[in-house]
Design an enzyme around this catalytic site. Structure first.
Site, PDB file in Angstrom:
ATOM      1  N   GLY A   1      65.365  10.852  31.081  1.00 13.72           N
ATOM      2  CA  GLY A   1      66.364  10.736  32.145  1.00 13.72           C
ATOM      3  C   GLY A   1      67.452   9.765  31.685  1.00 13.72           C
ATOM      4  N   ILE A   2      68.230   9.298  32.643  1.00 15.25           N
ATOM      5  CA  ILE A   2      69.362   8.424  32.314  1.00 15.25           C
ATOM      6  C   ILE A   2      68.904   7.157  31.577  1.00 15.25           C
ATOM      7  CG2 ILE A   2      69.347   7.277  34.579  1.00 15.25           C
ATOM      8  CD1 ILE A   2      72.384   7.079  34.419  1.00 15.25           C
TER       9      ILE A   2
ATOM     10  N   GLU B   1      77.404   5.537  51.128  1.00 14.77           N
ATOM     11  CA  GLU B   1      76.022   5.881  51.500  1.00 14.77           C
ATOM     12  C   GLU B   1      75.450   4.760  52.354  1.00 14.77           C
ATOM     13  OE1 GLU B   1      73.786   7.027  48.010  1.00 14.77           O
ATOM     14  OE2 GLU B   1      75.304   8.473  47.443  1.00 14.77           O
TER      15      GLU B   1
ATOM     16  N   HIS C   1      63.410   9.450  51.608  1.00 15.27           N
ATOM     17  CA  HIS C   1      64.813   9.808  51.866  1.00 15.27           C
ATOM     18  C   HIS C   1      64.862  10.455  53.241  1.00 15.27           C
ATOM     19  CE1 HIS C   1      68.823  11.423  51.540  1.00 15.27           C
ATOM     20  NE2 HIS C   1      68.992  10.756  50.409  1.00 15.27           N
TER      21      HIS C   1
ATOM     22  N   ARG D   1      67.965   3.268  54.446  1.00 15.96           N
ATOM     23  CA  ARG D   1      67.102   4.455  54.524  1.00 15.96           C
ATOM     24  C   ARG D   1      65.811   4.253  55.302  1.00 15.96           C
ATOM     25  NH1 ARG D   1      67.971   6.813  48.539  1.00 15.96           N
ATOM     26  NH2 ARG D   1      70.087   7.427  49.022  1.00 15.96           N
TER      27      ARG D   1
ATOM     28  N   HIS E   1      60.833   9.824  48.066  1.00 18.00           N
ATOM     29  CA  HIS E   1      62.042   9.934  47.237  1.00 18.00           C
ATOM     30  C   HIS E   1      62.035   8.998  46.038  1.00 18.00           C
ATOM     31  CE1 HIS E   1      66.222  10.802  46.421  1.00 18.00           C
ATOM     32  NE2 HIS E   1      66.602   9.553  46.651  1.00 18.00           N
TER      33      HIS E   1
ATOM     34  N   ARG F   1      65.183  -0.014  48.216  1.00 19.28           N
ATOM     35  CA  ARG F   1      66.327   0.164  47.311  1.00 19.28           C
ATOM     36  C   ARG F   1      67.577   0.571  48.083  1.00 19.28           C
ATOM     37  NH1 ARG F   1      68.482   4.874  44.683  1.00 19.28           N
ATOM     38  NH2 ARG F   1      67.013   6.039  45.971  1.00 19.28           N
TER      39      ARG F   1
ATOM     40  N   SER G   1      69.873   3.034  41.831  1.00 20.40           N
ATOM     41  CA  SER G   1      68.863   3.312  40.797  1.00 20.40           C
ATOM     42  C   SER G   1      69.474   3.720  39.466  1.00 20.40           C
ATOM     43  CB  SER G   1      67.890   4.381  41.276  1.00 20.40           C
ATOM     44  OG  SER G   1      68.595   5.402  41.912  1.00 20.40           O
TER      45      SER G   1
HETATM   46  C1  SIN Z   1      71.447  10.715  47.753  1.00 19.35           C
HETATM   47  O1  SIN Z   1      72.368  11.313  47.224  1.00 19.35           O
HETATM   48  O2  SIN Z   1      71.312  10.614  48.971  1.00 19.35           O
HETATM   49  C2  SIN Z   1      70.418  10.063  46.870  1.00 19.35           C
HETATM   50  C3  SIN Z   1      70.999   8.912  46.191  1.00 19.35           C
HETATM   51  C4  SIN Z   1      69.922   7.893  45.914  1.00 19.35           C
HETATM   52  O3  SIN Z   1      68.759   8.138  46.165  1.00 19.35           O
HETATM   53  O4  SIN Z   1      70.276   6.799  45.500  1.00 19.35           O
END
Ligand code: SIN
Length: 518
Positions: free
Chosen positions: A11-12, A114, A237, A284, A345, A380, A385
């Site tokens: 991954g990243i 967000e 999530h 969240r 999530h 978080r 992340s």
């Molecule tokens: C999202 O796009 O809602 C997920 C982004 C995240 O989990 O940081």
């Protein structure tokens, strides 16, 4: 096989580590292991983007630090939060130099919003940020001659003193991995090993994570007695699409709530004002618990997300992936409410690391979701992340550069490490039994260790998981190891740690909510 550096997970975190170290030390050989193809990882499914300060007029490092601390219920490590936030902009600029492109608003970056963020701060590529970043990093890594890739190989165990007769270095010497194609177990030795194996959402029945997110690095680290922290902080999530598409739970990015979408219950009521003054963009944990309460109160299998008041042109331009995925279940997001429910999530805890991503075992780093750096604390902040992965991958690469000079073991030591010992009996691989055990484990975790926990549910979970553990152990002892069995073994370890650490935690903070402590 032998390499200077073994990176497990693409991954990243793993890719950006390898790209940086590959540049720094072109003479060193890097092997990268991917459980599926190179593209498949949690990163690929990250829709929102990277939280990073880029508009220094409307935003500041201090604000990003404060939002991160608040989201975590002040449990994040302030030193870590501070350096991650401050190093972020440079890491994102490098990502752009390596080929990633982010949406623009004129000459400036287009910034999304967000939950838990006080300002627009998320750099993104439509609603497919992770996929785009992943593609750019793969292309960059493939352009480096000293990186070799092995796809369809999963981690069996880390190689430690336990496997090497007479060895007392107390280090990690690489890993045993299993090939999906021929089920052969390969020994890969290395001076330095990096775990970037991502998340473990698959311990739950409903998760936004792909089927490969089974906590393999966590399971292997646990068996190697590496220090693991805070696995009870599992972030749900708030908005996953209901129902699943082809057996997979599809994420509805929080960015769509950032653009104005509202949660509604079955009576059409926008309910978030009953729960938090930040409404639909509260952190969240708050939003997931509110949705859970509404589902329970109205006895409904989901709630709705209403984006119908947002201009359809904007929805189609900024959220093309969400729009087309919803259409697959007959939902037109420009005119219909989207059925959503919370899903597992992100694991906020993980393999405990210092500021250079070093684990408690010499020669072993952990980066990305499988690690615990202290950034996320008990919850978080959205889109922190990918930022964490970039910052800690860079720190780990810089540290590895020096460590490669200091701590090199002789080649003869590595050649003396034994091959994997296990039964070669391939006669009975019990595929169905393994699938049934995995399903059972997921249901135990979803039923007893979900958004709202209780002491009695945790006891039930422990008892029921023990039966899955015993059945898995029996298969492990009598059958040839297969990727499916290896994965189940890791899921059992992760679920066990999540339950045990949840039992040890006696207060409600962030994502951890136990009704006995209200
Ligand atoms: C999202 O796009 O809602 C997920 C982004 C995240 O989990 O940081």
């Amino acid at each position: 096989m032998h390499a200077d550096i073994l990176v497990i997970g693409t991954g990243i975190a793993g890719l950006s580590y390898a790209v940086r170290l590959g540049h720094l030390r072109p003479e060193k050989q890097i092997i990268m292991i991917s459980k599926r193809d190179l593209l498949e990882s949690n990163t690929k499914y990250a829709q929102g983007g990277i939280a990073v300060v880029s508009d220094f007029i409307k935003d500041s490092y201090e604000d990003h630090v404060q939002d991160t601390m608040l989201a975590s219920d002040n449990t994040s490590n302030p030193t870590v939060v501070d350096f991650v936030v401050r190093e972020g902009p440079e890491r994102v600029q490098e990502l752009v130099a390596w080929g990633a492109k982010f949406d623009k608003n004129g000459n400036a970056l287009h910034l999304g919003k967000e939950g838990g963020h006080s300002v627009e701060r998320i750099v993104h590529h439509k609603d497919m940020s992770g996929l785009h970043i992943q593609r750019a990093l793969i292309a960059k890594a493939k352009s480096l001659k000293n990186i070799q890739f092995f796809e369809n190989h999963s981690l069996v165990d880390l190689i430690t003193d336990h496997h090497v007769p007479g060895s007392t270095y107390g280090r990690c010497y690489g890993a045993y991995v299993i090939s999906k194609l021929d089920q052969e177990i390969v020994k890969i030795t290395a001076q330095l090993t990096v775990l970037s194996t991502g998340g473990a959402g698959q311990v739950y029945a409903h998760t936004t994570n792909p089927s490969s997110a089974t906590g393999d690095g966590l399971g292997a680290a646990y068996r190697a007695k590496v220090h693991i922290k805070n696995l009870h902080f599992v972030q749900f999530h708030p908005t996953a699409l209901f129902p699943k598409i082809n057996g997979n739970t599809f994420l509805i990015s929080e960015a769509i709530r950032g653009a104005g979408a509202k949660l509604r219950n079955f009576e059409g009521e926008a309910f978030m004002n009953k729960y938090d003054e930040r409404l639909d963009l509260a952190p969240r944990d708050v939003v997931s618990r509110a949705i859970y309460a509404e589902m329970k109160k109205h006895n409904t299998p989901h709630v709705f997300l209403d984006a119908t008041h947002i201009a359809s042109k904007k929805l189609k331009e900024e959220f093309p992936n969400i729009a087309s995925s919803c259409l697959k279940i007959g939902v037109d997001i420009t005119s219909d409410y989207i059925p959503v429910l919370p899903a597992a999530h992100y694991i906020c805890g993980g393999i405990d690391v210092d500021e250079h991503a070093q684990t408690s075992m010499q020669g072993l780093y952990a980066i990305g979701e499988c690690s615990h750096t202290g950034l996320h604390g008990a919850n978080r902040l959205a889109s922190n992340s990918l930022l964490e992965a970039l910052v800690f991958a860079a720190r780990a690469a810089k540290h590895s550069d020096v460590a490669l000079n200091d701590s090199v073991l002789p080649n003869t030591f590595f050649t003396a490490i034994p091959y994997w010992k296990g039964t070669e009996d391939v006669s009975n691989q019990r595929t169905e039994q393994l699938s049934a055990l995995r399903l059972r484990l997921q249901h135990i975790m979803s039923n007893h260790v979900g958004i709202i926990k209780s002491k009695s549910h945790l006891i039930d979970a422990e008892k029921e998981l023990h039966e899955v553990y015993l059945a898995t152990k029996k298969l492990y002892q009598q059958d040839k190891l297969t990727p499916q069995l290896t994965t189940l073994r890791n899921l059992v370890s992760v679920a066990y740690l999540m339950i045990k650490q949840a039992q040890e935690y006696t207060q409600n903070k962030g994502v951890y909510f136990n009704e006995d402590y209200v």
